[in-house]
Motif scaffolding. Sequence first.
Motif, mmCIF file in Angstrom:
data_model
loop_
_atom_site.group_PDB
_atom_site.id
_atom_site.type_symbol
_atom_site.label_atom_id
_atom_site.label_comp_id
_atom_site.label_asym_id
_atom_site.label_seq_id
_atom_site.Cartn_x
_atom_site.Cartn_y
_atom_site.Cartn_z
ATOM 1 N N ILE A 17 149.658 14.907 -8.315
ATOM 2 C CA ILE A 17 148.727 15.934 -7.792
ATOM 3 C C ILE A 17 149.091 16.163 -6.544
ATOM 4 N N ILE A 18 149.339 17.487 -6.499
ATOM 5 C CA ILE A 18 149.791 18.081 -5.163
ATOM 6 C C ILE A 18 148.599 18.524 -4.210
ATOM 7 N N GLY A 19 148.140 17.721 -3.182
ATOM 8 C CA GLY A 19 146.843 18.171 -2.777
ATOM 9 C C GLY A 19 145.859 17.057 -2.765
ATOM 10 N N GLY A 21 142.369 17.444 -1.788
ATOM 11 C CA GLY A 21 141.005 18.123 -1.372
ATOM 12 C C GLY A 21 139.941 18.047 -2.747
ATOM 13 N N THR A 22 138.981 18.548 -2.415
ATOM 14 C CA THR A 22 137.794 18.470 -3.477
ATOM 15 C C THR A 22 138.168 19.156 -4.696
ATOM 16 N N VAL A 23 139.117 19.923 -4.933
ATOM 17 C CA VAL A 23 139.563 20.069 -6.178
ATOM 18 C C VAL A 23 140.379 19.296 -6.739
ATOM 19 N N LEU A 25 140.459 16.264 -6.241
ATOM 20 C CA LEU A 25 139.379 14.913 -6.462
ATOM 21 C C LEU A 25 138.737 15.103 -7.847
ATOM 22 N N ARG A 26 138.419 16.477 -8.201
ATOM 23 C CA ARG A 26 137.654 16.558 -9.502
ATOM 24 C C ARG A 26 138.715 16.457 -10.524
ATOM 25 N N ARG A 27 140.135 16.978 -10.537
ATOM 26 C CA ARG A 27 141.015 16.791 -11.232
ATOM 27 C C ARG A 27 141.329 15.180 -11.728
ATOM 28 N N SER A 42 149.831 14.536 -0.530
ATOM 29 C CA SER A 42 149.236 15.247 0.321
ATOM 30 C C SER A 42 148.997 14.571 1.644
ATOM 31 N N PRO A 43 149.123 15.254 2.739
ATOM 32 C CA PRO A 43 148.814 14.721 4.128
ATOM 33 C C PRO A 43 147.627 14.233 4.298
ATOM 34 N N GLU A 44 146.742 14.768 3.726
ATOM 35 C CA GLU A 44 145.195 14.429 3.904
ATOM 36 C C GLU A 44 144.595 14.112 2.593
ATOM 37 N N ALA A 45 143.598 13.198 2.282
ATOM 38 C CA ALA A 45 142.850 13.164 1.329
ATOM 39 C C ALA A 45 141.412 12.905 1.269
ATOM 40 N N GLU A 64 153.377 15.751 3.065
ATOM 41 C CA GLU A 64 153.383 17.167 2.390
ATOM 42 C C GLU A 64 154.562 17.058 1.465
ATOM 43 N N TYR A 65 154.121 17.881 0.400
ATOM 44 C CA TYR A 65 155.415 18.176 -0.607
ATOM 45 C C TYR A 65 156.598 18.567 0.090
ATOM 46 N N GLU A 66 157.641 17.878 -0.300
ATOM 47 C CA GLU A 66 158.864 18.486 0.403
ATOM 48 C C GLU A 66 160.072 18.679 -0.439
ATOM 49 N N LEU A 78 148.648 21.327 -9.318
ATOM 50 C CA LEU A 78 148.812 22.007 -8.033
ATOM 51 C C LEU A 78 147.526 22.243 -7.318
ATOM 52 N N ALA A 79 147.082 21.536 -6.301
ATOM 53 C CA ALA A 79 145.775 21.854 -5.688
ATOM 54 C C ALA A 79 145.783 21.976 -4.290
ATOM 55 N N ALA A 80 146.872 22.319 -3.815
ATOM 56 C CA ALA A 80 147.156 22.341 -2.071
ATOM 57 C C ALA A 80 146.387 23.745 -1.791
ATOM 58 N N GLY A 81 146.208 24.636 -2.578
ATOM 59 C CA GLY A 81 145.560 25.732 -2.224
ATOM 60 C C GLY A 81 146.544 26.609 -1.431
ATOM 61 N N ALA A 102 145.698 25.220 -10.012
ATOM 62 C CA ALA A 102 144.019 25.500 -9.605
ATOM 63 C C ALA A 102 143.910 26.774 -8.945
ATOM 64 N N MET A 103 144.789 27.331 -8.370
ATOM 65 C CA MET A 103 144.649 28.698 -7.826
ATOM 66 C C MET A 103 144.640 29.816 -8.749
ATOM 67 N N ASN A 104 145.515 29.695 -9.813
ATOM 68 C CA ASN A 104 145.368 30.683 -10.657
ATOM 69 C C ASN A 104 145.872 30.319 -12.191
HETATM 70 N N1 LIG Z 1 139.825 24.960 -10.235
HETATM 71 C C1 LIG Z 1 138.789 25.064 -9.542
HETATM 72 O O1 LIG Z 1 137.941 24.861 -10.016
HETATM 73 C C2 LIG Z 1 138.905 25.678 -8.227
HETATM 74 C C3 LIG Z 1 139.985 25.913 -7.548
HETATM 75 N N2 LIG Z 1 139.976 26.172 -6.187
HETATM 76 C C4 LIG Z 1 141.782 26.473 -5.893
HETATM 77 O O2 LIG Z 1 141.993 25.235 -5.459
HETATM 78 C C5 LIG Z 1 142.525 25.248 -4.132
HETATM 79 C C6 LIG Z 1 141.971 23.898 -3.319
HETATM 80 O O3 LIG Z 1 140.623 23.753 -3.107
HETATM 81 P P1 LIG Z 1 140.180 22.577 -2.280
HETATM 82 O O4 LIG Z 1 140.617 21.379 -2.808
HETATM 83 O O5 LIG Z 1 138.803 23.006 -2.081
HETATM 84 O O6 LIG Z 1 141.008 22.900 -0.921
HETATM 85 P P2 LIG Z 1 141.177 22.015 0.269
HETATM 86 O O7 LIG Z 1 141.679 22.660 1.358
HETATM 87 O O8 LIG Z 1 140.031 20.767 0.344
HETATM 88 O O9 LIG Z 1 142.233 20.768 -0.273
HETATM 89 C C7 LIG Z 1 143.807 21.290 0.189
HETATM 90 C C8 LIG Z 1 144.511 19.957 -0.029
HETATM 91 O O10 LIG Z 1 145.986 20.333 0.007
HETATM 92 C C9 LIG Z 1 146.697 19.439 1.076
HETATM 93 N N3 LIG Z 1 147.732 19.995 1.526
HETATM 94 C C10 LIG Z 1 148.042 21.047 2.409
HETATM 95 N N4 LIG Z 1 149.332 21.215 2.369
HETATM 96 C C11 LIG Z 1 149.914 20.595 1.716
HETATM 97 C C12 LIG Z 1 151.250 20.231 1.485
HETATM 98 N N5 LIG Z 1 152.305 21.069 2.019
HETATM 99 N N6 LIG Z 1 151.679 19.351 0.310
HETATM 100 C C13 LIG Z 1 150.788 18.701 -0.143
HETATM 101 N N7 LIG Z 1 149.363 18.946 -0.063
HETATM 102 C C14 LIG Z 1 148.990 19.737 1.103
HETATM 103 C C15 LIG Z 1 145.508 19.381 2.077
HETATM 104 O O11 LIG Z 1 145.927 18.122 3.033
HETATM 105 C C16 LIG Z 1 144.352 18.926 1.160
HETATM 106 O O12 LIG Z 1 144.107 17.774 1.096
HETATM 107 C C17 LIG Z 1 141.766 26.205 -3.345
HETATM 108 O O13 LIG Z 1 142.684 27.119 -2.369
HETATM 109 C C18 LIG Z 1 141.564 27.496 -4.604
HETATM 110 O O14 LIG Z 1 142.607 28.280 -4.835
HETATM 111 C C19 LIG Z 1 138.897 26.318 -5.586
HETATM 112 C C20 LIG Z 1 137.830 26.349 -6.031
HETATM 113 C C21 LIG Z 1 137.626 25.843 -7.537
#
Ligand SMILES: NC(=O)C1=CN([C@@H]2O[C@H](COP(=O)(O)OP(=O)(O)OC[C@H]3O[C@@H](n4cnc5c(N)ncnc54)[C@H](O)[C@@H]3O)[C@@H](O)[C@H]2O)C=CC1
Length: 205
Positions: A17-19, A21-23, A25-27, A42-45, A64-66, A78-81, A102-104
């Motif tokens: 899981i790359i990222g 955040g809240t998305v 976490l749901r996954r 992910s740098p933060e969680a 970070e993903y490198e 992919l949930a880094a957004g 998760a972006m598209n």
């Molecule tokens: N599928 C869905 O239900 C939804 C999808 N989204 C999409 O999902 C994306 C993520 O949403 P959230 O979790 O709310 O965003 P968020 O900003 O809370 O989480 C992003 C995470 O990615 C991490 N991150 C940033 N740069 C990174 C890197 N280089 N390598 C690894 N991790 C990195 C951050 O530390 C953070 O933990 C949104 O941008 C949006 O496109 C948004 C809402 C709902």
Amino acid sequence: MSMLPLFVNLKGKKVYIIGGGTVALRRIQHLQKSNASLIVISPEAEDEIQTMHSHQQLTWKKKEYEGEKLADASLIILAAGNKQVHDAVYENVSSTTFINDAMNAAWGNAAVPGTVQRGKLNIAVHTNGASPKLTKQITASLEKNFDHDYGEYVDFLYEARQWLKKTNFSAGKMQALLEEWLSEEYHAKEAQQKVLQMLKNQAQQ
Ligand SMILES: NC(=O)C1=CN([C@@H]2O[C@H](COP(=O)(O)OP(=O)(O)OC[C@H]3O[C@@H](n4cnc5c(N)ncnc54)[C@H](O)[C@@H]3O)[C@@H](O)[C@H]2O)C=CC1
Ligand SMILES: C[C@@]1(CC(=O)O)c2cc3[nH]c(cc4nc(cc5[nH]c(cc(n2)[C@H]1CCC(=O)O)[C@@](C)(CC(=O)O)[C@@H]5CCC(=O)O)C(CC(=O)O)=C4CCC(=O)O)c(CCC(=O)O)c3CC(=O)O
């Protein structure tokens, strides 16, 4: 292009899981039902992800993903957004790996649906990115239609069908019984017990 609905067994497989955040976490909460081995990069969680890490329910790599190839991945989420981060993964990993973006919906090749589970009954809903909110509305309405006891009825159907296979009833009779058990009266425990007793009496030793 529309995705093919398919249920997969991820037990023992690696899911990255790359990222965090809240998305993500749901996954993760969805994937935990699969007994896959989960690795978060992910740098933060979110706090819940950190707690799961400290309880060894997943591995969090705080970075970070490198450009890692992630060659042992069965699935990557992919949930880094951040499109640049997502693109870097597409460039570095094998094209045979399943990726959920998760972006598209159209960028990845695997989708996470809304789900309703009642025992062995698993219902998945997906609109191919047309409207996640519609997915949520439909799953909420399914939740109401299939109450929490529904799983017990499905368990009955499972057990009855296993016993039925042990009888020497004709194919026609088997089909008729399988059809009959779908009627409302077999939601009642007593009717189920009667069927199971009858089948156990008929079962071949
Ligand atoms: N599928 C869905 O239900 C939804 C999808 N989204 C999409 O999902 C994306 C993520 O949403 P959230 O979790 O709310 O965003 P968020 O900003 O809370 O989480 C992003 C995470 O990615 C991490 N991150 C940033 N740069 C990174 C890197 N280089 N390598 C690894 N991790 C990195 C951050 O530390 C953070 O933990 C949104 O941008 C949006 O496109 C948004 C809402 C709902
Ligand atoms: C493509 C997909 C990713 C995939 O394939 O995995 C995706 C993508 C995106 N979702 C976005 C937003 C929202 N997602 C939800 C909710 C859910 N989204 C889910 C799946 C999917 N979401 C996949 C397609 C599913 C399908 O088409 O049916 C569910 C089913 C499962 C889950 O996420 O766990 C879950 C149901 C929750 C439940 O049942 O409780 C809500 C509603 C809410 O949270 O209240 C909103 C806010 C409203 C809105 O924006 O519509 C955005 C814009 C983000 C932005 O712009 O920042 C994108 C990106 C885009 O499409 O561009």
